[in-house]
Write a protein that holds these residues in place. Structure first.
Motif, PDB file in Angstrom:
ATOM      1  N   ALA A  87     -47.846  13.134 -61.613  1.00 61.44           N
ATOM      2  CA  ALA A  87     -47.095  12.168 -60.409  1.00 61.44           C
ATOM      3  C   ALA A  87     -46.630  13.343 -59.155  1.00 61.44           C
ATOM      4  O   ALA A  87     -46.373  12.837 -58.205  1.00 61.44           O
ATOM      5  CB  ALA A  87     -45.908  11.434 -60.787  1.00 61.44           C
ATOM      6  N   ASP A  88     -46.212  14.464 -59.660  1.00 65.90           N
ATOM      7  CA  ASP A  88     -45.599  15.359 -58.786  1.00 65.90           C
ATOM      8  C   ASP A  88     -46.740  16.251 -58.028  1.00 65.90           C
ATOM      9  O   ASP A  88     -46.348  17.073 -57.111  1.00 65.90           O
ATOM     10  CB  ASP A  88     -44.621  16.381 -59.278  1.00 65.90           C
ATOM     11  CG  ASP A  88     -43.387  15.650 -59.889  1.00 65.90           C
ATOM     12  OD1 ASP A  88     -42.521  15.167 -58.844  1.00 65.90           O
ATOM     13  OD2 ASP A  88     -43.123  15.256 -61.107  1.00 65.90           O
ATOM     14  N   LEU A  89     -47.907  16.362 -58.612  1.00 66.45           N
ATOM     15  CA  LEU A  89     -48.985  17.283 -58.062  1.00 66.45           C
ATOM     16  C   LEU A  89     -49.101  17.100 -56.573  1.00 66.45           C
ATOM     17  O   LEU A  89     -49.151  18.268 -55.770  1.00 66.45           O
ATOM     18  CB  LEU A  89     -50.240  16.968 -58.756  1.00 66.45           C
ATOM     19  CG  LEU A  89     -51.567  17.760 -58.112  1.00 66.45           C
ATOM     20  CD1 LEU A  89     -51.320  19.333 -58.427  1.00 66.45           C
ATOM     21  CD2 LEU A  89     -52.866  17.621 -58.766  1.00 66.45           C
ATOM     22  N   VAL A  90     -49.116  16.024 -56.189  1.00 67.07           N
ATOM     23  CA  VAL A  90     -49.547  15.937 -54.581  1.00 67.07           C
ATOM     24  C   VAL A  90     -48.278  16.349 -53.692  1.00 67.07           C
ATOM     25  O   VAL A  90     -48.432  17.225 -52.802  1.00 67.07           O
ATOM     26  CB  VAL A  90     -50.034  14.430 -54.061  1.00 67.07           C
ATOM     27  CG1 VAL A  90     -49.935  14.134 -52.463  1.00 67.07           C
ATOM     28  CG2 VAL A  90     -51.322  13.947 -54.680  1.00 67.07           C
ATOM     29  N   GLY A  91     -47.099  15.917 -54.345  1.00 68.42           N
ATOM     30  CA  GLY A  91     -45.764  16.393 -53.491  1.00 68.42           C
ATOM     31  C   GLY A  91     -45.663  17.714 -53.420  1.00 68.42           C
ATOM     32  O   GLY A  91     -45.382  18.631 -52.303  1.00 68.42           O
ATOM     33  N   VAL A  92     -45.848  18.404 -54.623  1.00 65.38           N
ATOM     34  CA  VAL A  92     -45.619  19.901 -54.806  1.00 65.38           C
ATOM     35  C   VAL A  92     -46.887  20.738 -53.806  1.00 65.38           C
ATOM     36  O   VAL A  92     -46.555  21.976 -53.192  1.00 65.38           O
ATOM     37  CB  VAL A  92     -45.828  20.263 -56.268  1.00 65.38           C
ATOM     38  CG1 VAL A  92     -45.720  21.974 -56.202  1.00 65.38           C
ATOM     39  CG2 VAL A  92     -44.712  19.818 -57.024  1.00 65.38           C
ATOM     40  N   THR A  93     -47.974  20.197 -53.766  1.00 67.30           N
ATOM     41  CA  THR A  93     -49.031  20.931 -53.278  1.00 67.30           C
ATOM     42  C   THR A  93     -48.869  20.776 -51.848  1.00 67.30           C
ATOM     43  O   THR A  93     -49.046  21.764 -51.009  1.00 67.30           O
ATOM     44  CB  THR A  93     -50.558  20.315 -53.703  1.00 67.30           C
ATOM     45  OG1 THR A  93     -50.727  20.215 -54.964  1.00 67.30           O
ATOM     46  CG2 THR A  93     -51.681  20.768 -52.910  1.00 67.30           C
ATOM     47  N   ASP A  94     -48.396  19.670 -51.377  1.00 63.48           N
ATOM     48  CA  ASP A  94     -48.307  19.294 -49.818  1.00 63.48           C
ATOM     49  C   ASP A  94     -47.176  20.383 -49.401  1.00 63.48           C
ATOM     50  O   ASP A  94     -47.279  20.906 -48.472  1.00 63.48           O
ATOM     51  CB  ASP A  94     -48.160  17.836 -49.423  1.00 63.48           C
ATOM     52  CG  ASP A  94     -49.335  16.816 -49.599  1.00 63.48           C
ATOM     53  OD1 ASP A  94     -50.357  17.687 -49.800  1.00 63.48           O
ATOM     54  OD2 ASP A  94     -48.927  15.595 -49.520  1.00 63.48           O
ATOM     55  N   LEU A  95     -46.223  20.369 -50.141  1.00 67.97           N
ATOM     56  CA  LEU A  95     -44.835  21.210 -49.831  1.00 67.97           C
ATOM     57  C   LEU A  95     -45.272  22.850 -49.823  1.00 67.97           C
ATOM     58  O   LEU A  95     -45.137  23.276 -49.068  1.00 67.97           O
ATOM     59  CB  LEU A  95     -43.755  21.079 -51.053  1.00 67.97           C
ATOM     60  CG  LEU A  95     -42.588  21.900 -50.963  1.00 67.97           C
ATOM     61  CD1 LEU A  95     -42.033  21.312 -49.392  1.00 67.97           C
ATOM     62  CD2 LEU A  95     -41.687  21.575 -52.105  1.00 67.97           C
ATOM     63  N   CYS A  96     -46.224  23.004 -50.734  1.00 70.72           N
ATOM     64  CA  CYS A  96     -46.850  24.485 -50.543  1.00 70.72           C
ATOM     65  C   CYS A  96     -47.547  24.536 -49.265  1.00 70.72           C
ATOM     66  O   CYS A  96     -47.652  25.724 -48.822  1.00 70.72           O
ATOM     67  CB  CYS A  96     -47.496  24.642 -51.963  1.00 70.72           C
ATOM     68  SG  CYS A  96     -46.607  24.991 -53.286  1.00 70.72           S
ATOM     69  N   GLN A  97     -48.495  23.624 -49.013  1.00 71.52           N
ATOM     70  CA  GLN A  97     -49.076  24.142 -48.224  1.00 71.52           C
ATOM     71  C   GLN A  97     -48.539  23.769 -46.526  1.00 71.52           C
ATOM     72  O   GLN A  97     -48.781  24.525 -45.783  1.00 71.52           O
ATOM     73  CB  GLN A  97     -50.146  22.915 -47.749  1.00 71.52           C
ATOM     74  CG  GLN A  97     -51.566  23.077 -48.844  1.00 71.52           C
ATOM     75  CD  GLN A  97     -52.180  24.337 -48.646  1.00 71.52           C
ATOM     76  OE1 GLN A  97     -52.074  25.212 -49.395  1.00 71.52           O
ATOM     77  NE2 GLN A  97     -52.674  24.411 -47.348  1.00 71.52           N
ATOM     78  N   LYS A  98     -47.256  23.185 -46.494  1.00 66.19           N
ATOM     79  CA  LYS A  98     -46.464  23.049 -45.416  1.00 66.19           C
ATOM     80  C   LYS A  98     -45.744  24.395 -45.183  1.00 66.19           C
ATOM     81  O   LYS A  98     -45.725  25.004 -44.014  1.00 66.19           O
ATOM     82  CB  LYS A  98     -45.224  22.143 -45.583  1.00 66.19           C
ATOM     83  CG  LYS A  98     -44.319  22.178 -44.635  1.00 66.19           C
ATOM     84  CD  LYS A  98     -44.925  21.730 -43.150  1.00 66.19           C
ATOM     85  CE  LYS A  98     -45.343  20.440 -43.036  1.00 66.19           C
ATOM     86  NZ  LYS A  98     -45.773  19.943 -41.622  1.00 66.19           N
ATOM     87  N   ILE A  99     -45.322  24.991 -46.596  1.00 66.28           N
ATOM     88  CA  ILE A  99     -44.766  26.413 -46.313  1.00 66.28           C
ATOM     89  C   ILE A  99     -45.765  27.144 -45.934  1.00 66.28           C
ATOM     90  O   ILE A  99     -45.596  28.347 -45.048  1.00 66.28           O
ATOM     91  CB  ILE A  99     -44.164  26.907 -47.567  1.00 66.28           C
ATOM     92  CG1 ILE A  99     -43.091  25.941 -48.114  1.00 66.28           C
ATOM     93  CG2 ILE A  99     -43.820  28.348 -47.642  1.00 66.28           C
ATOM     94  CD1 ILE A  99     -42.657  25.898 -49.601  1.00 66.28           C
ATOM     95  N   ASN A 100     -46.954  27.309 -46.383  1.00 62.97           N
ATOM     96  CA  ASN A 100     -48.029  28.269 -46.074  1.00 62.97           C
ATOM     97  C   ASN A 100     -48.357  28.091 -44.603  1.00 62.97           C
ATOM     98  O   ASN A 100     -48.522  29.215 -43.864  1.00 62.97           O
ATOM     99  CB  ASN A 100     -49.403  27.724 -46.830  1.00 62.97           C
ATOM    100  CG  ASN A 100     -50.427  28.435 -46.571  1.00 62.97           C
ATOM    101  OD1 ASN A 100     -50.625  29.617 -45.855  1.00 62.97           O
ATOM    102  ND2 ASN A 100     -51.724  27.713 -46.720  1.00 62.97           N
ATOM    103  N   SER A 101     -48.611  26.976 -44.020  1.00 63.14           N
ATOM    104  CA  SER A 101     -49.040  26.814 -42.544  1.00 63.14           C
ATOM    105  C   SER A 101     -47.822  27.511 -41.980  1.00 63.14           C
ATOM    106  O   SER A 101     -47.976  28.070 -40.530  1.00 63.14           O
ATOM    107  CB  SER A 101     -49.156  25.233 -42.205  1.00 63.14           C
ATOM    108  OG  SER A 101     -47.834  24.568 -42.469  1.00 63.14           O
ATOM    109  N   ILE A 102     -46.592  27.219 -41.911  1.00 60.15           N
ATOM    110  CA  ILE A 102     -45.395  27.771 -40.979  1.00 60.15           C
ATOM    111  C   ILE A 102     -45.225  29.271 -41.288  1.00 60.15           C
ATOM    112  O   ILE A 102     -45.263  30.165 -40.457  1.00 60.15           O
ATOM    113  CB  ILE A 102     -44.146  27.105 -41.710  1.00 60.15           C
ATOM    114  CG1 ILE A 102     -44.325  25.500 -41.463  1.00 60.15           C
ATOM    115  CG2 ILE A 102     -42.994  28.058 -40.842  1.00 60.15           C
ATOM    116  CD1 ILE A 102     -42.946  24.974 -41.897  1.00 60.15           C
TER     117      ILE A 102
END
Length: 648
Positions: A87-102
Motif C-alpha cells: 500500500a505504501d509502494l506508490v507513495g514512497v516511489t513518487d516521493l523518491c522520484q520527486k526528490i530525484n527530480s529536484i
C-alpha cells in the motif's frame, strides 16, 4: 461481487493524501534548499538536511521482524525509511522520484542507496553491493567496495562481495524505480547494499547496541566517501593540510548532517548541566594546606598529614540518576553520540571518585580517569630529573624577585582586557581564594588565585599564557560553539589542555628547568603512589633522591596524595609528549583551540567542522601573531621534551 472494506479504503485515501502533502512540502522546501523532517505513513520518516546528491532508503520487510537495520540509514543527512507494505509502494516511489527530480536540477545527478539486511545469519560482517550495471559507475562501486572492506568489527574486517542484477531491490519487495518516468533516469543511479545482521541475536532478535553503533559509524563514512566519488567531489584529507581541507569543504565528511537536531541539543544541554553542577578539582583540593604542611613538618616529615575537603553540596547518587536519565540513544548521529557517551561515562567516574573522596577507593577511580605511569614516561621523567636534580636548580628560594597575589591579579586583569577586545564574549573573572594551595587554578570561567601566592617574577608571563591563554581561552572559545560540551570539556580533555598550556610556557620562553623538573617530579610521585608508598616515603624520595626543596617536595606530594590518591599529575608531561608527537606528524595546532578537547577527539572535531556543526576557534593565544614565536612553534615539530629542555 465482494464489496471492499470501507475502513481500508479510507486508510488508503488518507495515506495517499498524506503522501501528496509531503510531496508538495518537498517541492516547496527542497527547491529552496531548506531542511525537511517529516513523519511518513506506516511509521516512516523523511529527513533531508539540505540539497544533497543522494538519498539512503530503508523499507521495513512486511513478512519478518528486522530490528536495528533502520538505524543504518538514520546516520545520514538524507534518508527515508518507510513501510515495505504494498500500500505504501506508490507513495514512497513518487516521493523518491520527486526528490530525484529536484536534486538533479541542482546537481545533475542523483544516487539512491537502498539498504536491507539479509534474512539469513552469517558468522561475520558481510556486505553485498547490488548494482544493475557495474560498468556504468565502476569507480563509485570500487570506492564503496574499498570503504566497506575497511570496516572492522571485533578485530575482523568485513567481507564484501558485488552482485549485478537487472533490478535492485530487497528480497520480496518491488523496486522503488518501477514507476519512475524514463525522462528522469538519465542522471539517476541506484545501488543496493545488503548487510548481514550481526548486530542482533539470531534467535531472540535482541539488538547488540555497541556493535550496531560501531557499524553505523563506519558505514556512514563509507557511504559519504562513495557519494563524494559519485559526484566527483571526493577529496583525500591526508593530501591537504587540516585548514585547506576545511576551507575547501569538499571532504566526504561535508556530506554528513550539518546541524544539531533537537534530540542532540537536549542531550548536550542535560550533560552540560550535570557536568557543571560540580567542580571536581575544587572538591578534591584540601582547604587546610598550610596547616597540613606545618603538621607534617612538626612530625619530622614522618606522619601523613590530615587533609580537610569541602563538604559535597549534593549526593553523587542523585547526580548519577540525572546523568543516566539522559537519553543519548535517541541521537541518530553516531559521531555526536560517541562523544556524548564518552562524556557520560567520564562524569559517572568523577562522581564515583567524589563519593569515595578521602578513602582508599578514590585511587581506583582516579586510575580510571587519568591512568597510571607507563614505563616510557617514567624513564623520561627520571632522565629529566637526573639532568636537573642538583638542589640549587630545584630550589626557588634564591629567586631575586617574587610576585604576590595582588600583583598577579592585576596582570591577569590586563590579560583579560586584551582577550575581551578580541572577543566580546571573553568575560573571565579573577578571585583571590584562601581555600586552595599556594597556586593558581581555573574553574569554568574563573581564575582562582591563592592569597598565599608567592612566585618568581619570571613565572608570571608563562603562567598567564598557561592559565588564561590556554585554559580560559579554550573555555570561552567553547562557549561560542553550538555544542555545549566544547566548553564543559569532552571526556579526557585535560591531558591535551595541559600539554598545550605547558607548550605555551615554552613558546614564550618561560619553560624553566625548575618547571620541567616539577613536571617530571609529579610523574615519579604518581608512580610512587601507585606502588603503595606512603606520603612520607614519596616526600623523602623527592627531597633526598631528586633534590627538590622541602617546600616543593611537600607540594608535589600533596597534589598526588590528595583525595586518597590523584594520578592526574601524570597528564602534564604526558600531554606535552603527546602534543609534540602530534606536531611532528605535521598536524596543525590551530584546531586544538576550538574548545576543551582531547587529541583523540581531533578527527571527530574536524569532521564536525567540515559538516558546519562547529566553527573555527574565535580567538587564538596572544602569542599567535608573534613571528618569532611562530618560528619557535614550527621548530617544535622536530623536538622532544629533552630537546625543549636544552633549547629553552
Amino acid at each position: 461481487m465482494i464489496d471492499s472494506d470501507p475502513e481500508s479504503t479510507i486508510e488508503d485515501e488518507d495515506r495517499e493524501l498524506r503522501y501528496q502533502d509531503i510531496n508538495e512540502l518537498v517541492q516547496s522546501r527542497l527547491s529552496q534548499n531548506q531542511r525537511i523532517r517529516r513523519n511518513l505513513p506506516g511509521d516512516g520518516r523523511l529527513r533531508i538536511d539540505r540539497q544533497l546528491p543522494f538519498l539512503c532508503v530503508y523499507r521495513t520487510p512486511p513478512d519478518r521482524s528486522d530490528p536495528g537495520t533502520v538505524e543504518l540509514v538514520t546516520t545520514e543527512a538524507a534518508y527515508l525509511f518507510a513501510s515495505g507494505d504494498e500500500a505504501d509502494l506508490v507513495g514512497v516511489t513518487d516521493l523518491c522520484q520527486k526528490i530525484n527530480s529536484i536534486i538533479q536540477e541542482h546537481f545533475g545527478t542523483f544516487l539512491l542507496i537502498e539498504i536491507w539486511s539479509e534474512p539469513r545469519n552469517t558468522r561475520g560482517l558481510t556486505f553485498e553491493i547490488v548494482s544493475p550495471d557495474v560498468e556504468t559507475i565502476p569507480s563509485t562501486i570500487d570506492t564503496l567496495h574499498t570503504a566497506l572492506s575497511e570496516i572492522k568489527i571485533r578485530h575482523e574486517r568485513a567481507n564484501v562481495v558485488t552482485r549485478t542484477t537487472d533490478v535492485v531491490t530487497p528480497p520480496g519487495l518491488p523496486p522503488l524505480n518501477a514507476v519512475a518516468p524514463e525522462s528522469n533516469r538519465s542522471g539517476f543511479c541506484v545501488l543496493g547494499l545488503s548487510v548481514s545482521p550481526i548486530y542482533r541475536d539470531p534467535q531472540s532478535g535482541a539488538v547488540f547496541p555497541m556493535i550496531l553503533h560501531s557499524i553505523r559509524h563506519q558505514l556512514a563514512a563509507a557511504i559519504r566517501k562513495t557519494v563524494a566519488q559519485f559526484t566527483g567531489t571526493e577529496n583525500d584529507p591526508s593530501t591537504d593540510s587540516d585548514e585547506e581541507a576545511l576551507e575547501n569543504g569538499d571532504s566526504y565528511h561535508s556530506l554528513g548532517p550539518s546541524s544539531l537536531v533537537k534530540a542532540a541539543r537536549l542531550v548536550d544541554q542535560q550533560l552540560g548541566e550535570v557536568s557543571e553542577s560540580f567542580d571536581f578539582l575544587l572538591q578534591v583540593t584540601p582547604t587546610n594546606t598550610e596547616e597540613a604542611r606545618q603538621e607534617f613538618y612538626d612530625s619530622g616529615c614522618k606522619k601523613t598529614p590530615r587533609f580537610i575537603y569541602r563538604p559535597l553540596p549534593y549526593r553523587p547518587s542523585i547526580l548519577k540518576r540525572r546523568l543516566f536519565d539522559i537519553e543519548i540513544e535517541r541521537i541518530e548521529d553516531p559521531t555526536l553520540a560517541h562523544i556524548l557517551w564518552e562524556k557520560q561515562e567520564e562524569i559517572d567516574r568523577k562522581l564515583s571518585a567524589l563519593r569515595d573522596l578521602d578513602t582508599p577507593e578514590f585511587l581506583y577511580n582516579s586510575l580510571q580517569l587519568y591512568g597510571s605511569v607507563q614505563p616510557d614516561l617514567l624513564h623520561l621523567s627520571r632522565e629529566i630529573l637526573n639532568r636537573v636534580s642538583d638542589s640549587e636548580t630545584l630550589s626557588e628560594d634564591d629567586e631575586p624577585r617574587r610576585v604576590l597575589s595582588g600583583d598577579f591579579i592585576e596582570r591577569a586583569r590586563d590579560e583579560f582586557d586584551y582577550y575581551h577586545l578580541k572577543m566580546n564574549e571573553f568575560n573571565a573573572t579573577v578571585e583571590e581564594c584562601d581555600e586552595i594551595a599556594a597556586g593558581i587554578m581555573v574553574s569554568h570561567g574563573r581564575l582562582l588565585v591563592s592569597k598565599n601566592l608567592n612566585i618568581p617574577a619570571e613565572r608570571v608571563e608563562p603562567l598567564l599564557h598557561h592559565e588564561i591563554g590556554t585554559h580560559l581561552l579554550t573555555y570561552f572559545n567553547g562557549r561560542c560553539q553550538p555544542f555545549r560540551q566544547l566548553y564543559a570539556g569532552l571526556a579526557g580533555y585535560e591531558e591535551l589542555q595541559e600539554g598545550l598550556a605547558v607548550l605555551s610556557e615554552y613558546l614564550v620562553g618561560g619553560l624553566t628547568t625548575n618547571r620541567v623538573g616539577t613536571l617530571a617530579g609529579r610523574v615519579v610521585a604518581v608512580d610512587s603512589l601507585t606502588k603503595g608508598n606512603s606520603f612520607a616515603q614519596t616526600f623523602e624520595m623527592l627531597h633526598h633522591e631528586f633534590g627538590f626543596s622541602q617546600q616543593r617536595s611537600f607540594t608535589i606530594t600533596l597534589r598526588v596524595y590528595r583525595g586518597g590518591g590523584l594520578t592526574k599529575d601524570v597528564i602534564y608531561l604526558r600531554g606535552l609528549v603527546s602534543l609534540l608527537k602530534y606536531l611532528s606528524a605535521g598536524h596543525d595546532i590551530e584546531p586544538l583551540y576550538v574548545g576543551k578537547i582531547g587529541l583523540h577527539h581531533v578527527p571527530y572535531v574536524q569532521e564536525l567542522r567540515r559538516r558546519k556543526i562547529i566553527v573555527a576557534p574565535r580567538i587564538l593565544p596572544r602569542f599567535w601573531d608573534d613571528d618569532k614565536i611562530r618560528e619557535r612553534l614550527d621548530a617544535c615539530r622536530n623536538m622532544s621534551v629533552l630537546t625543549l629542555l636544552e633549547t629553552n
